[in-house]
Write an enzyme that holds these catalytic residues in place. Structure first.
Site, PDB file in Angstrom:
ATOM      1  N   HIS A 185       0.820  -0.991  -0.076  1.00 34.20           N
ATOM      2  CA  HIS A 185       0.140  -0.211   0.009  1.00 34.20           C
ATOM      3  C   HIS A 185       0.760   1.168  -0.028  1.00 34.20           C
ATOM      4  CE1 HIS A 185       0.199  -0.164   4.515  1.00 34.20           C
ATOM      5  NE2 HIS A 185       0.160   1.230   4.417  1.00 34.20           N
ATOM      6  N   ASP A 234       0.503  -7.643   1.598  1.00 32.64           N
ATOM      7  CA  ASP A 234       0.804  -6.189   1.699  1.00 32.64           C
ATOM      8  C   ASP A 234       2.308  -5.848   1.687  1.00 32.64           C
ATOM      9  OD1 ASP A 234       0.330  -3.603   1.864  1.00 32.64           O
ATOM     10  OD2 ASP A 234       0.289  -3.300   4.102  1.00 32.64           O
ATOM     11  N   GLY A 260       3.369   6.579   8.033  1.00 32.56           N
ATOM     12  CA  GLY A 260       4.573   7.041   7.463  1.00 32.56           C
ATOM     13  C   GLY A 260       5.478   5.983   7.643  1.00 32.56           C
ATOM     14  N   ASN A 261       5.248   5.119   9.046  1.00 33.05           N
ATOM     15  CA  ASN A 261       5.975   3.810   9.666  1.00 33.05           C
ATOM     16  C   ASN A 261       5.733   2.671   8.735  1.00 33.05           C
ATOM     17  OD1 ASN A 261       5.809   5.054  12.687  1.00 33.05           O
ATOM     18  ND2 ASN A 261       7.532   3.851  12.304  1.00 33.05           N
ATOM     19  N   SER A 262       4.658   2.933   7.883  1.00 34.84           N
ATOM     20  CA  SER A 262       4.336   1.693   6.947  1.00 34.84           C
ATOM     21  C   SER A 262       5.634   1.200   6.105  1.00 34.84           C
ATOM     22  CB  SER A 262       3.146   1.763   6.201  1.00 34.84           C
ATOM     23  OG  SER A 262       2.012   1.606   6.913  1.00 34.84           O
ATOM     24  N   LEU A 278      -4.069 -25.389   0.099  1.00 32.95           N
ATOM     25  CA  LEU A 278      -4.280 -26.578   1.086  1.00 32.95           C
ATOM     26  C   LEU A 278      -5.476 -27.312  -0.036  1.00 32.95           C
ATOM     27  CD1 LEU A 278      -3.657 -28.503   3.322  1.00 32.95           C
ATOM     28  CD2 LEU A 278      -5.348 -27.154   4.620  1.00 32.95           C
ATOM     29  N   GLY A 279      -6.357 -26.296  -0.468  1.00 31.28           N
ATOM     30  CA  GLY A 279      -7.607 -26.856  -1.106  1.00 31.28           C
ATOM     31  C   GLY A 279      -8.707 -27.252  -0.334  1.00 31.28           C
ATOM     32  N   VAL A 280      -9.135 -26.416   0.708  1.00 29.79           N
ATOM     33  CA  VAL A 280     -10.151 -26.752   1.371  1.00 29.79           C
ATOM     34  C   VAL A 280     -10.984 -25.432   1.675  1.00 29.79           C
ATOM     35  CG1 VAL A 280      -9.282 -28.769   2.620  1.00 29.79           C
ATOM     36  CG2 VAL A 280      -8.841 -26.629   3.661  1.00 29.79           C
ATOM     37  N   THR A 304     -12.964 -23.597   4.841  1.00 27.69           N
ATOM     38  CA  THR A 304     -12.787 -23.852   6.287  1.00 27.69           C
ATOM     39  C   THR A 304     -13.700 -22.935   6.977  1.00 27.69           C
ATOM     40  OG1 THR A 304     -10.915 -22.476   6.603  1.00 27.69           O
ATOM     41  CG2 THR A 304     -10.514 -24.727   6.241  1.00 27.69           C
ATOM     42  N   LEU A 305     -14.038 -23.314   8.421  1.00 31.02           N
ATOM     43  CA  LEU A 305     -14.764 -22.318   9.054  1.00 31.02           C
ATOM     44  C   LEU A 305     -13.987 -22.380  10.369  1.00 31.02           C
ATOM     45  CD1 LEU A 305     -17.507 -21.034  10.404  1.00 31.02           C
ATOM     46  CD2 LEU A 305     -18.217 -23.316  11.190  1.00 31.02           C
TER      47      LEU A 305
END
Length: 504
Positions: A133, A163, A242-244, A299-301, A303-304
């Site tokens: 960003h 990011d 500005g720290n980003s 992984l191909g799942v 999930t909850l």
């Protein structure tokens, strides 16, 4: 006893000074949303080994860490063609945390940056890591070193899902930081944050690691991240706008994180800062440097997150189930032709561990898998009908592949961020069109999205040539290296012509 007090005195002073800077701030209740080859950079002993970690902290001050870190942290100036004089740094903070009362500037002088952030030099030949960003939307990126020397940087690549971005300046013999192993970071460990907050160059603040594996929902909220990975290190070292992109280091001055966000009701420091762990950041920039794009294993799942009481309650109501909240990831579905299907995982299994890493929530799972590449194998421990089992899963990419891909392997659709569906002849006749395709699966942050195209817009011409199918688009743009001109129709029938530079 006196000696111990003397040792602790510098930290007490740091705490007093840090506290004074934020006195009067508004109290914030934290929102908690819900086997790889080692290519590590530039450690002095051996550049395929992690830098050492110093976990002791106490009995030392931050002088060593500051002397090592400050020269390796740079200012990044983002020059964009936006008419509104707001930086991406400011936008992301306002979007997530809110900054009431701020007014958008209408015009910006051409020689003024749209925004400023920080970056960290990670090699003596000019590679710099920062946030996505910080560099988003830039037409030009200027890097200013601690010694005030200025360079125009090349953007090597970005990854909105973490990011992270990688830049390069043409210089040699630069000061740089070593990556440390962020898996060894402990809650309560002393850390130093170095960056350029609020226009103040080379600022160092001290604090501790407050938490690990923190998911705050910021990356997916902006839309550009299609599969966000959030497992931040949380720190109370003062971090501001500005720290980003700046450095979070241990007391040895080794890099343990890239500062990315704060949680605050005002947009300014209120005690909660978040950094991308160095192991994840390191993997991303290695991929970008070696392959030109991020290699992501899946992984191909579906999930909850069982640790999220609200999600569990909603799932129970919708599907008439009786799941109990707790730790782990409940498998809702298994993707066809995925590594998980090959390994025999099923709907209803509860993932509790990846290799030796306990999985308590989605942040744990996203980091454990997001730091792997296609073809990597992981041991998945899970519960099935109360019995614990472990299977070996070979991760695949989203197309089912297990090999690394380079930018040259990408299709036109992947490069520009969208697919295309033919229009029926009846539709063309009804609306007086001689050509056209419907835009489908347009990716936020992709080239099509950047010029205003969304799903169901009609693309009539590309580079002045009519298009009627996916094959037409591929034929025009496959191997093309230049400016792309697209003529399209929006939902109100308005016709636009917009362009972008074809990604390599």
């Amino acid at each position: 006893m006196k000696n111990e007090l003397k040792k602790l005195l510098p930290y007490a002073m740091v705490g007093v000074i840090s506290g004074a800077t934020v006195f009067g701030g508004i109290k914030f209740s934290e929102r908690n949303n819900a086997n790889t080859q080692d290519y590590s950079y530039f450690t002095k002993a051996n550049d395929t080994k992690f830098a050492g970690m110093n976990m002791s902290g106490l009995g030392e001050d931050f002088t060593k860490a500051a002397k090592m870190t400050v020269p390796a942290v740079v200012t990044i100036k983002n020059y964009s063609n936006r008419s509104a004089g707001r930086s991406s740094e400011q936008d992301i903070f306002e979007y997530f945390f809110g900054q009431p009362g701020r007014q958008r500037q209408q015009q910006k002088p051409d020689n003024m940056p749209s925004g400023m952030g920080s970056g960290v030099i990670i090699s003596p030949d000019g590679y710099i890591i920062s946030n996505n960003h910080v560099v988003a939307g830039a037409s030009k990126l200027e890097v200013v070193l601690n010694n005030r020397k200025s360079y125009i940087a090349t953007l090597v690549g970005t990854d909105p899902n973490t990011d992270i971005s990688l830049l390069k300046i043409e210089e040699k013999g630069l000061p740089y930081l070593n990556f440390a192993n962020s898996d060894l970071v402990e809650v309560g460990q002393w850390v130093l944050a170095v960056g350029n907050p609020l226009g103040l160059n080379s600022t160092a603040t001290a604090g501790i690691i407050s938490a690990k594996g923190r998911g705050i929902g910021i990356l997916g909220s902006k839309g550009e991240a299609t599969n966000p990975i959030e497992s931040f290190l949380q720190t109370d070292a003062a971090i501001n706008m500005g720290n980003s992109g700046g450095a979070l280091v241990n007391t040895n001055g080794d890099l343990i994180g890239i500062n990315s966000a704060i949680a605050s009701p005002t947009g300014y420091y209120s005690g909660y800062g978040f950094a991308v762990p160095s192991n994840l950041a390191r993997k991303i920039v290695e991929d970008i440097k070696k392959f030109g794009l991020v290699q992501r294993g899946f992984l191909g799942v579906g999930t909850l997150d069982l640790s999220d009481d609200q999600q569990v309650a909603l799932y129970n109501r919708e599907f008439k189930t009786n799941l109990k909240p707790g730790n782990g990831m409940y498998i809702r579905e298994v993707t066809a032709n995925s590594g998980s299907e090959d390994a025999g995982l099923r709907k209803g299994d509860i993932i509790t561990k990846i290799d030796s890493t306990p999985i308590t929530d989605f942040a744990d799972l996203s980091l454990a898998i997001g730091s792997k590449r296609p073809g990597d194998a992981v041991n998945v421990t899970f519960l099935r009908n109360g019995a614990e089992k472990t299977v070996r899963v070979v991760l695949k990419d989203q197309k089912g592949g297990i090999s690394a891909r380079t930018r040259a392997d990408l299709t036109v659709s992947e490069k520009i961020g969208g697919e295309f569906q033919p229009l029926s002849e009846n539709f063309k006749t009804r609306y007086g069109l001689n050509s056209g395709v419907l835009a489908r699966n347009v990716i936020d942050g992709g080239e099509l999205s950047k010029i205003g195209i969304v799903d169901n817009y009609i693309i009539m011409e590309i580079n002045g040539k009519p298009v009627n199918s996916q094959k037409d688009v591929e034929k025009i743009l496959n191997g093309f290296n230049g400016n792309v001109q697209i003529k399209y129709v929006d939902e109100y029938g308005r016709i636009y012509t917009q362009g972008f530079r074809m990604p390599n």
